[in-house]
Design an enzyme around this catalytic site. Sequence first.
Site, short mmCIF file in Angstrom:
data_model
loop_
_atom_site.label_atom_id
_atom_site.label_comp_id
_atom_site.label_asym_id
_atom_site.label_seq_id
_atom_site.Cartn_x
_atom_site.Cartn_y
_atom_site.Cartn_z
N ASP A 30 0.85 -1.19 0.00
CA ASP A 30 0.00 0.00 0.00
C ASP A 30 0.89 1.25 0.00
O ASP A 30 1.88 1.31 0.74
CB ASP A 30 -0.92 0.00 1.23
CG ASP A 30 -2.05 1.01 1.10
OD1 ASP A 30 -3.21 0.57 1.00
OD2 ASP A 30 -1.77 2.23 1.10
N ILE A 31 0.55 2.22 -0.82
CA ILE A 31 1.37 3.42 -0.99
C ILE A 31 1.33 4.29 0.27
O ILE A 31 2.24 5.09 0.50
CB ILE A 31 0.89 4.21 -2.24
CG1 ILE A 31 2.00 5.06 -2.82
CG2 ILE A 31 -0.36 5.03 -1.95
CD1 ILE A 31 1.71 5.59 -4.22
N ASN A 86 -12.85 -2.98 2.49
CA ASN A 86 -13.79 -1.85 2.52
C ASN A 86 -14.71 -1.99 1.31
O ASN A 86 -14.24 -2.22 0.19
CB ASN A 86 -13.02 -0.54 2.47
CG ASN A 86 -12.15 -0.33 3.69
OD1 ASN A 86 -12.53 -0.69 4.81
ND2 ASN A 86 -10.96 0.21 3.50
N GLU A 94 -12.18 3.52 -1.41
CA GLU A 94 -11.74 4.66 -2.23
C GLU A 94 -11.38 4.23 -3.65
O GLU A 94 -11.54 5.00 -4.59
CB GLU A 94 -10.54 5.34 -1.57
CG GLU A 94 -10.95 6.11 -0.31
CD GLU A 94 -9.77 6.66 0.46
OE1 GLU A 94 -8.61 6.38 0.09
OE2 GLU A 94 -10.02 7.37 1.46
N VAL A 95 -10.84 3.02 -3.77
CA VAL A 95 -10.48 2.50 -5.09
C VAL A 95 -11.47 1.39 -5.43
O VAL A 95 -11.54 0.38 -4.71
CB VAL A 95 -9.03 1.97 -5.12
CG1 VAL A 95 -8.70 1.39 -6.48
CG2 VAL A 95 -8.05 3.08 -4.74
N HIS A 99 -10.16 -5.18 -3.43
CA HIS A 99 -8.83 -5.44 -2.85
C HIS A 99 -8.97 -5.83 -1.40
O HIS A 99 -9.85 -5.35 -0.69
CB HIS A 99 -7.91 -4.22 -3.00
CG HIS A 99 -8.50 -2.94 -2.51
ND1 HIS A 99 -9.42 -2.22 -3.26
CD2 HIS A 99 -8.34 -2.25 -1.36
CE1 HIS A 99 -9.79 -1.15 -2.59
NE2 HIS A 99 -9.15 -1.13 -1.42
N HIS A 101 -7.02 -5.80 2.15
CA HIS A 101 -5.90 -5.22 2.89
C HIS A 101 -5.35 -6.30 3.83
O HIS A 101 -6.12 -6.95 4.54
CB HIS A 101 -6.36 -4.05 3.77
CG HIS A 101 -6.86 -2.86 3.01
ND1 HIS A 101 -6.09 -1.74 2.79
CD2 HIS A 101 -8.06 -2.60 2.44
CE1 HIS A 101 -6.81 -0.84 2.13
NE2 HIS A 101 -8.01 -1.33 1.91
P1 AMP Z 1 -9.76 1.50 0.12
O1 AMP Z 1 -10.07 2.65 1.01
O2 AMP Z 1 -10.08 0.18 0.77
O3 AMP Z 1 -10.34 1.64 -1.25
O4 AMP Z 1 -8.18 1.47 0.01
C1 AMP Z 1 -7.47 1.94 -1.08
C2 AMP Z 1 -6.03 1.81 -0.70
O5 AMP Z 1 -5.25 1.93 -1.87
C3 AMP Z 1 -5.54 2.88 0.29
O6 AMP Z 1 -5.03 2.24 1.47
C4 AMP Z 1 -4.46 3.61 -0.49
O7 AMP Z 1 -3.38 4.00 0.31
C5 AMP Z 1 -4.06 2.59 -1.53
N1 AMP Z 1 -3.51 3.13 -2.77
C6 AMP Z 1 -4.01 4.14 -3.52
N2 AMP Z 1 -3.25 4.33 -4.62
C7 AMP Z 1 -2.25 3.42 -4.56
C8 AMP Z 1 -1.14 3.11 -5.40
N3 AMP Z 1 -0.90 3.78 -6.54
N4 AMP Z 1 -0.31 2.11 -5.02
C9 AMP Z 1 -0.54 1.43 -3.89
N5 AMP Z 1 -1.57 1.65 -3.06
C10 AMP Z 1 -2.42 2.64 -3.38
#
Ligand code: AMP
Length: 111
Positions: A30-31, A86, A94-95, A99, A101
């Site tokens: 995770d970034i 999530n 958010e994405v 995925h 975690h």
């Molecule tokens: P969520 O809130 O479950 O959608 O989590 C999205 C996760 O993706 C967050 O923990 C971000 O830090 C992570 N994230 C967003 N962009 C990137 C990226 N380019 N590379 C790795 N992790 C990312």
Amino acid sequence: MSDCLFCKIAAGEIPADVVYEDEQVLVFKDINPKAEVHLLIIPRQHIASLADIAEEHDELMAYMMRLLPRLAREQGLEHGFRTIINTGRGGGQEVFHLHLHLLGGSTLSGF
Ligand code: AMP
Ligand code: ZN
């Protein structure tokens, strides 16, 4: 999905710190890590969220679940780990590419 961040990472179009990959999944750091170890496990196939899972995904979901303890062991998380999915805006997603975690390292506080 051409505008999906994690599809682009899976396709190698956007760089990521990949720790494991195979035909079905990609695992990368995770970034913005929320723990000493914070990995994201994604299917290569675009699935927007857990809310979109159907019977056809049973094998893939079981595969990702079984991968978690193996990845945790490889990351040195012998005392345990946390798994979070999530789902939807209300779940803090958010994405919008499914995925998992995987978090661990120092002892995580309770919910
Ligand atoms: P969520 O809130 O479950 O959608 O989590 C999205 C996760 O993706 C967050 O923990 C971000 O830090 C992570 N994230 C967003 N962009 C990137 C990226 N380019 N590379 C790795 N992790 C990312
Ligand atoms: Zn995607």
